[in-house]
Design a protein around this motif. Sequence first.
Motif, short mmCIF file in Angstrom:
data_model
loop_
_atom_site.label_atom_id
_atom_site.label_comp_id
_atom_site.label_asym_id
_atom_site.label_seq_id
_atom_site.Cartn_x
_atom_site.Cartn_y
_atom_site.Cartn_z
N LEU A 77 0.84 -1.20 0.00
CA LEU A 77 0.00 0.00 0.00
C LEU A 77 0.87 1.24 0.00
N ILE A 78 0.42 2.26 -0.70
CA ILE A 78 1.12 3.55 -0.77
C ILE A 78 0.23 4.58 -0.10
N VAL A 79 0.80 5.33 0.84
CA VAL A 79 0.03 6.33 1.58
C VAL A 79 0.84 7.62 1.68
N ASP A 80 0.15 8.74 1.65
CA ASP A 80 0.78 10.05 1.79
C ASP A 80 0.91 10.34 3.29
N GLU A 81 2.12 10.22 3.80
CA GLU A 81 2.35 10.37 5.24
C GLU A 81 2.14 11.79 5.75
N ASN A 82 2.16 12.77 4.87
CA ASN A 82 1.98 14.15 5.29
C ASN A 82 0.52 14.57 5.33
N ALA A 83 -0.25 14.16 4.35
CA ALA A 83 -1.65 14.58 4.27
C ALA A 83 -2.58 13.67 5.06
N GLU A 84 -2.17 12.45 5.29
CA GLU A 84 -3.06 11.43 5.86
C GLU A 84 -2.46 10.81 7.12
N LYS A 85 -2.17 11.60 8.15
CA LYS A 85 -1.45 11.10 9.33
C LYS A 85 -2.19 9.97 10.06
N LYS A 86 -3.49 10.11 10.30
CA LYS A 86 -4.24 9.04 10.98
C LYS A 86 -4.33 7.80 10.09
N LEU A 87 -4.52 8.02 8.81
CA LEU A 87 -4.57 6.90 7.88
C LEU A 87 -3.22 6.18 7.84
N THR A 88 -2.15 6.94 7.87
CA THR A 88 -0.81 6.34 7.88
C THR A 88 -0.66 5.39 9.06
N GLN A 89 -1.14 5.78 10.21
CA GLN A 89 -1.07 4.91 11.39
C GLN A 89 -1.92 3.65 11.20
N ARG A 90 -3.06 3.79 10.57
CA ARG A 90 -3.91 2.62 10.32
C ARG A 90 -3.25 1.66 9.32
N VAL A 91 -2.59 2.22 8.31
CA VAL A 91 -1.89 1.37 7.33
C VAL A 91 -0.72 0.66 8.03
N LEU A 92 0.00 1.36 8.86
CA LEU A 92 1.09 0.76 9.62
C LEU A 92 0.58 -0.40 10.47
N GLN A 93 -0.56 -0.21 11.12
CA GLN A 93 -1.14 -1.28 11.94
C GLN A 93 -1.57 -2.46 11.07
N THR A 94 -2.06 -2.17 9.89
CA THR A 94 -2.45 -3.23 8.95
C THR A 94 -1.24 -4.10 8.60
N LYS A 95 -0.09 -3.46 8.42
CA LYS A 95 1.15 -4.21 8.17
C LYS A 95 1.53 -5.04 9.38
N LYS A 96 1.47 -4.43 10.57
CA LYS A 96 1.79 -5.16 11.80
C LYS A 96 0.87 -6.36 12.00
N ASP A 97 -0.39 -6.21 11.59
CA ASP A 97 -1.36 -7.29 11.73
C ASP A 97 -1.20 -8.38 10.67
N GLY A 98 -0.29 -8.17 9.73
CA GLY A 98 -0.01 -9.18 8.70
C GLY A 98 -1.01 -9.20 7.55
N LEU A 99 -1.81 -8.15 7.40
CA LEU A 99 -2.80 -8.13 6.33
C LEU A 99 -2.22 -7.69 4.99
N ILE A 100 -1.09 -6.99 5.04
CA ILE A 100 -0.39 -6.59 3.82
C ILE A 100 1.08 -6.97 3.97
N ASP A 101 1.78 -7.02 2.86
CA ASP A 101 3.19 -7.40 2.90
C ASP A 101 4.11 -6.23 3.20
N ASN A 102 3.70 -5.03 2.79
CA ASN A 102 4.51 -3.85 3.07
C ASN A 102 3.71 -2.61 2.73
N PHE A 103 4.24 -1.47 3.13
CA PHE A 103 3.68 -0.19 2.73
C PHE A 103 4.82 0.77 2.52
N VAL A 104 4.59 1.78 1.71
CA VAL A 104 5.58 2.83 1.48
C VAL A 104 4.87 4.17 1.49
N TYR A 105 5.64 5.18 1.78
CA TYR A 105 5.12 6.54 1.71
C TYR A 105 5.18 7.01 0.27
#
Length: 120
Positions: A77-105
């Motif tokens: 998943l690709i997320v804009d870390e500057n515009a979407e701060k809360k979403l960035t945290q949710r994507v990070l948690q999704t990675k920690k939960d093993g639902l995705i293989d990786n994410f990048v800004y």
Amino acid sequence: MQNFLFADAIARALKSADSDFDVRSSESPDQTAELCRLCQPYALLMEVTCYTPWKLEERLRIRDEVKQQSPDCKIVLIVDENAEKKLTQRVLQTKKDGLIDNFVYGSVSAAYLSAVIDTL
């Protein structure tokens, strides 16, 4: 990707960073799973925003469809870390939960994105 210019730039950057990449783009989020069924991708990159149809929940639904057809497909998943701060945290948690293989800004370089995909 929400922005076609962004998607095109990523596709060109990946092709120039690694000539082994065969980059394909779907015309809409609804067509992504079907395209993946046809081409059996190694990795699927999807942008996540706070807006439909690019919301995290919608991207995870596509992830589920793709994984049913291609269980080995890597999800990034690709997320804009500057515009979407809360979403960035949710994507990070999704990675920690093993639902995705990786994410990048969205601000990473093409070389870094290519390296991330190579290491999956």
